[in-house]
Write a protein that holds these residues in place. Structure first.
Motif, PDB file in Angstrom:
ATOM      1  N   GLY A  26       0.769  -1.235   0.000  1.00 36.31           N
ATOM      2  CA  GLY A  26       0.000   0.000   0.000  1.00 36.31           C
ATOM      3  C   GLY A  26       0.801   1.287   0.000  1.00 36.31           C
ATOM      4  N   PHE A  27       2.073   1.219  -0.371  1.00 36.60           N
ATOM      5  CA  PHE A  27       2.877   2.429  -0.505  1.00 36.60           C
ATOM      6  C   PHE A  27       2.512   3.109  -1.821  1.00 36.60           C
ATOM      7  N   LYS A  28       2.907   4.386  -1.964  1.00 36.19           N
ATOM      8  CA  LYS A  28       2.734   5.130  -3.212  1.00 36.19           C
ATOM      9  C   LYS A  28       4.103   5.373  -3.820  1.00 36.19           C
ATOM     10  N   LYS A  43       4.441   5.646   2.504  1.00 36.42           N
ATOM     11  CA  LYS A  43       3.157   5.302   3.120  1.00 36.42           C
ATOM     12  C   LYS A  43       3.102   6.050   4.437  1.00 36.42           C
ATOM     13  N   ASP A  44       2.045   6.820   4.614  1.00 30.49           N
ATOM     14  CA  ASP A  44       1.922   7.683   5.785  1.00 30.49           C
ATOM     15  C   ASP A  44       3.176   8.568   5.851  1.00 30.49           C
TER      16      ASP A  44
END
Length: 118
Positions: A26-28, A43-44
């Motif tokens: 779920g990282f970008k 991520k965050d």
């Protein structure tokens, strides 16, 4: 004053590394430009950078990063729910030093340890 740390880990294949971090964890992908030999994901508030190292032998890779979280149980459960591969010796447990932790390996055997104070 120090404000952040962004570890740089080796990768053998950018597309495989990107697939793992973006589509499984779920990282970008935050790279402003697509450089063949470099990848940045976030991520965050956590950023991890990767550099191309095609000759890397995964069994000889000692790349590691420790990522703190404020919801270790929820993160661990989400990894299990999405069938992510937890390290055989890295299931969620409270360590003698007072941290709840679990670990997994990325496609290049970089060790990702997630932890929260108990």
């Amino acid at each position: 004053m120090l404000t952040e740390i962004n570890p740089k880990l080796p990768m053998r294949d950018k597309s495989i590394t990107r697939e793992f971090y973006v589509n499984k964890l779920g990282f970008k992908d935050i790279g402003a430009a697509d450089f063949k030999d470099y990848l940045m994901v976030q991520k965050d508030n956590v950023q991890i950078h990767f550099f191309l190292f095609e000759a890397l032998e995964p069994k000889e890779n000692y790349g590691q990063v420790y990522i703190r979280t404020n919801d270790i149980a929820g993160l661990y459960q989400s990894m299990l729910d999405t069938k992510q591969s937890i390290h055989p010796n890295g299931s969620l447990q409270t360590k003698p030093w007072g941290q709840k932790e679990f670990s997994m390996l990325d496609p290049d055997s970089n060790l990702l340890t997630f932890g929260q104070a108990d």
